[in-house]
Design a protein around this motif. Structure first.
Motif, PDB file in Angstrom:
ATOM      1  N   MET A 309       0.838  -1.216   0.000  1.00 23.31           N
ATOM      2  CA  MET A 309       0.000   0.000   0.000  1.00 23.31           C
ATOM      3  C   MET A 309       0.866   1.256   0.000  1.00 23.31           C
ATOM      4  N   ILE A 310       0.295   2.351  -0.488  1.00 18.67           N
ATOM      5  CA  ILE A 310       1.003   3.646  -0.435  1.00 18.67           C
ATOM      6  C   ILE A 310       0.062   4.691   0.167  1.00 18.67           C
ATOM      7  N   ILE A 311       0.539   5.400   1.196  1.00 17.09           N
ATOM      8  CA  ILE A 311      -0.223   6.545   1.703  1.00 17.09           C
ATOM      9  C   ILE A 311       0.749   7.711   1.863  1.00 17.09           C
ATOM     10  N   SER A 312       0.220   8.932   1.871  1.00 17.83           N
ATOM     11  CA  SER A 312       1.126  10.071   2.069  1.00 17.83           C
ATOM     12  C   SER A 312       1.274  10.329   3.568  1.00 17.83           C
ATOM     13  N   TYR A 313       2.330  11.050   3.903  1.00 22.35           N
ATOM     14  CA  TYR A 313       2.545  11.428   5.308  1.00 22.35           C
ATOM     15  C   TYR A 313       1.331  12.191   5.828  1.00 22.35           C
ATOM     16  N   SER A 314       0.799  13.102   4.983  1.00 25.04           N
ATOM     17  CA  SER A 314      -0.352  13.913   5.427  1.00 25.04           C
ATOM     18  C   SER A 314      -1.560  13.021   5.711  1.00 25.04           C
ATOM     19  N   GLU A 315      -1.787  12.036   4.848  1.00 29.26           N
ATOM     20  CA  GLU A 315      -2.890  11.083   5.106  1.00 29.26           C
ATOM     21  C   GLU A 315      -2.628  10.316   6.399  1.00 29.26           C
ATOM     22  N   CYS A 349      -3.907  -0.326   8.216  1.00 29.25           N
ATOM     23  CA  CYS A 349      -3.878  -0.694   6.796  1.00 29.25           C
ATOM     24  C   CYS A 349      -4.026  -2.206   6.595  1.00 29.25           C
ATOM     25  N   GLY A 350      -4.266  -2.956   7.654  1.00 28.68           N
ATOM     26  CA  GLY A 350      -4.541  -4.386   7.504  1.00 28.68           C
ATOM     27  C   GLY A 350      -3.347  -5.273   7.788  1.00 28.68           C
ATOM     28  N   ASP A 351      -2.399  -4.779   8.595  1.00 26.54           N
ATOM     29  CA  ASP A 351      -1.220  -5.565   8.970  1.00 26.54           C
ATOM     30  C   ASP A 351      -0.415  -6.021   7.764  1.00 26.54           C
ATOM     31  N   VAL A 352      -0.191  -5.103   6.862  1.00 27.34           N
ATOM     32  CA  VAL A 352       0.621  -5.388   5.664  1.00 27.34           C
ATOM     33  C   VAL A 352       1.664  -4.276   5.528  1.00 27.34           C
ATOM     34  N   PRO A 353       2.705  -4.500   4.705  1.00 19.21           N
ATOM     35  CA  PRO A 353       3.681  -3.424   4.508  1.00 19.21           C
ATOM     36  C   PRO A 353       3.039  -2.184   3.863  1.00 19.21           C
ATOM     37  N   VAL A 354       3.430  -1.008   4.341  1.00 12.97           N
ATOM     38  CA  VAL A 354       2.850   0.247   3.838  1.00 12.97           C
ATOM     39  C   VAL A 354       3.965   1.255   3.546  1.00 12.97           C
ATOM     40  N   PHE A 355       3.931   1.837   2.363  1.00 22.24           N
ATOM     41  CA  PHE A 355       4.844   2.941   2.053  1.00 22.24           C
ATOM     42  C   PHE A 355       4.195   4.238   2.524  1.00 22.24           C
ATOM     43  N   VAL A 356       4.982   5.063   3.227  1.00 27.76           N
ATOM     44  CA  VAL A 356       4.501   6.411   3.568  1.00 27.76           C
ATOM     45  C   VAL A 356       5.396   7.384   2.797  1.00 27.76           C
ATOM     46  N   VAL A 357       4.775   8.273   2.025  1.00 28.70           N
ATOM     47  CA  VAL A 357       5.577   9.154   1.138  1.00 28.70           C
ATOM     48  C   VAL A 357       5.363  10.623   1.458  1.00 28.70           C
ATOM     49  N   ASN A 358       6.323  11.437   0.991  1.00 29.62           N
ATOM     50  CA  ASN A 358       6.247  12.907   1.063  1.00 29.62           C
ATOM     51  C   ASN A 358       6.171  13.442   2.496  1.00 29.62           C
ATOM     52  N   TYR A 359       7.309  13.467   3.121  1.00 28.87           N
ATOM     53  CA  TYR A 359       7.435  13.920   4.518  1.00 28.87           C
ATOM     54  C   TYR A 359       7.730  15.420   4.571  1.00 28.87           C
ATOM     55  N   PRO A 360       7.449  16.043   5.714  1.00 26.20           N
ATOM     56  CA  PRO A 360       7.742  17.477   5.849  1.00 26.20           C
ATOM     57  C   PRO A 360       9.215  17.794   5.574  1.00 26.20           C
ATOM     58  N   TYR A 361       9.424  18.841   4.847  1.00 22.11           N
ATOM     59  CA  TYR A 361      10.758  19.308   4.457  1.00 22.11           C
ATOM     60  C   TYR A 361      11.670  19.472   5.684  1.00 22.11           C
ATOM     61  N   ASP A 362      11.108  20.066   6.728  1.00 23.84           N
ATOM     62  CA  ASP A 362      11.955  20.387   7.885  1.00 23.84           C
ATOM     63  C   ASP A 362      12.349  19.180   8.727  1.00 23.84           C
ATOM     64  N   LEU A 363      11.714  18.042   8.452  1.00 20.00           N
ATOM     65  CA  LEU A 363      12.026  16.850   9.247  1.00 20.00           C
ATOM     66  C   LEU A 363      13.196  16.066   8.670  1.00 20.00           C
ATOM     67  N   LYS A 364      13.487  16.296   7.411  1.00 22.83           N
ATOM     68  CA  LYS A 364      14.357  15.362   6.695  1.00 22.83           C
ATOM     69  C   LYS A 364      15.735  15.942   6.369  1.00 22.83           C
ATOM     70  N   ASP A 383       9.221   6.037   3.428  1.00 27.20           N
ATOM     71  CA  ASP A 383       9.582   5.013   4.423  1.00 27.20           C
ATOM     72  C   ASP A 383       8.690   3.814   4.173  1.00 27.20           C
ATOM     73  N   LEU A 384       9.243   2.624   4.316  1.00 31.38           N
ATOM     74  CA  LEU A 384       8.414   1.423   4.239  1.00 31.38           C
ATOM     75  C   LEU A 384       8.216   0.903   5.664  1.00 31.38           C
ATOM     76  N   LEU A 385       6.956   0.851   6.081  1.00 32.91           N
ATOM     77  CA  LEU A 385       6.643   0.355   7.430  1.00 32.91           C
ATOM     78  C   LEU A 385       6.116  -1.068   7.331  1.00 32.91           C
ATOM     79  N   VAL A 386       6.557  -1.929   8.236  1.00 35.43           N
ATOM     80  CA  VAL A 386       6.072  -3.317   8.201  1.00 35.43           C
ATOM     81  C   VAL A 386       5.575  -3.751   9.585  1.00 35.43           C
ATOM     82  N   PRO A 387       4.650  -4.715   9.600  1.00 36.84           N
ATOM     83  CA  PRO A 387       4.082  -5.156  10.884  1.00 36.84           C
ATOM     84  C   PRO A 387       5.145  -5.645  11.864  1.00 36.84           C
TER      85      PRO A 387
END
Ligand SMILES: NC(=O)C[C@H](N)C(=O)O
Length: 467
Positions: A309-315, A349-364, A383-387
């Motif tokens: 799955m892919i979600i944005s940081y804002s989501e 997201c259903g206990d599956v790997p999830v990509f989170v994209v587009n993080y705040p500029y000031d964090l990175k 970032d790829l997050l996994v269970p």
């Protein structure tokens, strides 16, 4: 006496013996046909003496299963104990037992190295907890669970190299000693030499936190490159997800304009290596899914069939804000995702790997590409997050535009230190990006191992450097 002192080397030199074929335990167990004059070496996993027959199980690390040896009780000797190193010569025959194909009928048994079972910390036929064997980093590899882990680790390592080589990447040995702090997080181990009792012969030098910047240099000549080696973070953490020394797989791709391409490589790498491990080490993986993480059984196979799955940081922040539970750290746009947040997102997201994209500029860190969006200013990071583990991979498009990079470095006061990095943007700069995957976290996830210290041969963490 046929078997003189001096162990198997002496035995080999003994001309009167028939030449026996040396087999690894794995080969002996997998043999199709019986064979005369076979020699197997290994460590005794169990000894059982009956009136009529002596049973041994020997293991040499080549497989999870041990080879059953049947012998005449007259071959028993005092130092033939659990843990001793032995060489057995005899006939390989079909086993009458359903559980195994072949067994060895011993003609001779030579104890190469005895084992004092009273002080040996491992005990026969005991399933020692991982926390217990962790106290003995020099001996725990003789334990079934660590044995299985280390074989899986070896297969996964080979598969990572094959994945990249098969896809046209050039392998680069990035340095362990470096002058840069790629992540800018200040989690560096500084190097001291014992000659001048100074930093690295009077120049600042650190253990690498990431090979990324060196890979970027190489991506400017070889297009697609990767590295896979130890990295170091001076995080004063005893957590079950952090090590001071860990292995990271990193790749860098030139002529890449979309984060999607980077995510595709991450997902392909993950799935290829996982299916290889599942097909090459089924019994070793089964051990983990049977005794360590029963909930993981069958899950990986399912996960391999679906697109991540892919979600944005804002989501992600919105999901967290609407969560029915309260978090220790209140989720807010602009704040880093904490472990508790990552866990919740993965569950959501259903206990599956999830990509989170587009993080705040000031964090990175400085090297990430500005998305030039607003008012919520972000960078093209993923970032790829996994269970069970949280962040497994991190990657980004890199800022390839000279003016953007110059002004960012200037604001951070890093212009002088990164002149060479700016050069890469002056001499044939191309859109590019890459990622890193923590190898131990990968193993933790696929095997369902709770503590990262149990998936590396010799763990190094805050206040601990045994051996
Ligand atoms: N090569 C990478 O993108 C990894 C990144 N530098 C990190 O350390 O997380």
């Amino acid at each position: 006496m046929l078997y003189a002192r001096g162990g198997w080397r002496a035995l080999r030199r003994c001309a009167s013996l028939p030449r026996a074929v040396r087999l690894r335990v794995r080969e002996a167990l997998g043999a199709r046909e019986p064979a005369e004059a076979v020699r197997v070496q290994g460590w005794v996993r169990s000894v059982r003496s009956q009136k009529e027959v002596l049973f041994l199980h020997i293991n040499d690390g080549s497989s999870l299963e041990s080879l059953q040896v049947v012998a005449d009780p007259s071959l028993e000797k005092r130092d033939l104990t659990f843990g001793s190193a032995v060489e057995v010569q005899g006939k390989l025959v079909k086993s009458p037992h359903k559980m195994q194909n072949m067994e060895l009928q011993a003609e001779t048994i030579n104890v190469v190295g005895p084992c004092d079972i009273w002080s040996f910390p491992l005990k026969m036929r005991e399933r020692h907890p991982l926390e217990y064997v962790r106290q003995f980093p020099h001996l725990r590899c003789r334990n079934n669970t660590l044995g299985a882990l280390l074989r899986i680790r070896s297969e996964a390592t080979a598969s990572i190299h094959s994945f990249f080589q098969d896809n046209g990447y050039v392998h680069i040995h990035t340095p362990i000693i470096t002058s840069n702090d790629c992540e800018g997080a200040g989690e560096l181990f500084q190097i001291e030499d014992s000659v001048e009792k100074s930093h690295f012969f009077n120049v600042p030098a650190f253990l690498t936190v990431s090979g990324q910047l060196h890979l970027e240099v190489m991506a400017g000549a070889f297009t697609h490159v990767f590295t896979f080696g130890p990295t170091f973070r001076a995080e004063n953490s005893q957590s079950r997800r952090h090590l001071a020394e860990f292995y990271m797989v990193e790749a860098e791709l030139s002529f890449t304009e979309s984060l999607q391409d980077i995510m595709q490589v991450m997902e392909d790498l993950f799935k290829t290596v996982t299916s290889t491990v599942l097909s090459k080490c089924p019994r070793d993986v089964e051990l983990f899914h049977k005794y360590i993480a029963p909930a993981q059984k069958g899950r990986l196979e399912q996960m391999l069939k679906h697109k991540f799955m892919i979600i944005s940081y804002s989501e992600a922040v919105e999901i967290l804000k609407q969560a029915p539970q309260t978090f220790t750290f209140k989720p807010e746009w602009g704040c880093d995702l904490q472990t508790e947040h990552e866990k919740y997102l993965v569950k959501h997201c259903g206990d599956v790997p999830v990509f989170v994209v587009n993080y705040p500029y000031d964090l990175k860190p400085f090297y990430m590409r500005d998305n030039e969006d607003g008012p919520q200013h972000t960078v093209a990071a993923v970032d790829l997050l996994v269970p069970g583990v949280g962040e497994l991979c991190g990657g980004s498009l890199r800022e390839e535009r000279l003016p953007f990079l110059e002004s960012r470095l200037q604001r951070l006061g890093l212009t002088d230190a990164y002149q060479w990095y700016l050069d890469l943007r002056k001499f044939g700069s191309v859109p590019h990006g890459g990622f890193g995957m923590g190898f131990e976290r990968y193993l933790q996830y696929i095997l369902g191992v709770d503590n990262i210290k149990d998936v590396i041969p010799f763990p190094r963490f805050s206040h601990s450097c045994l051996l």
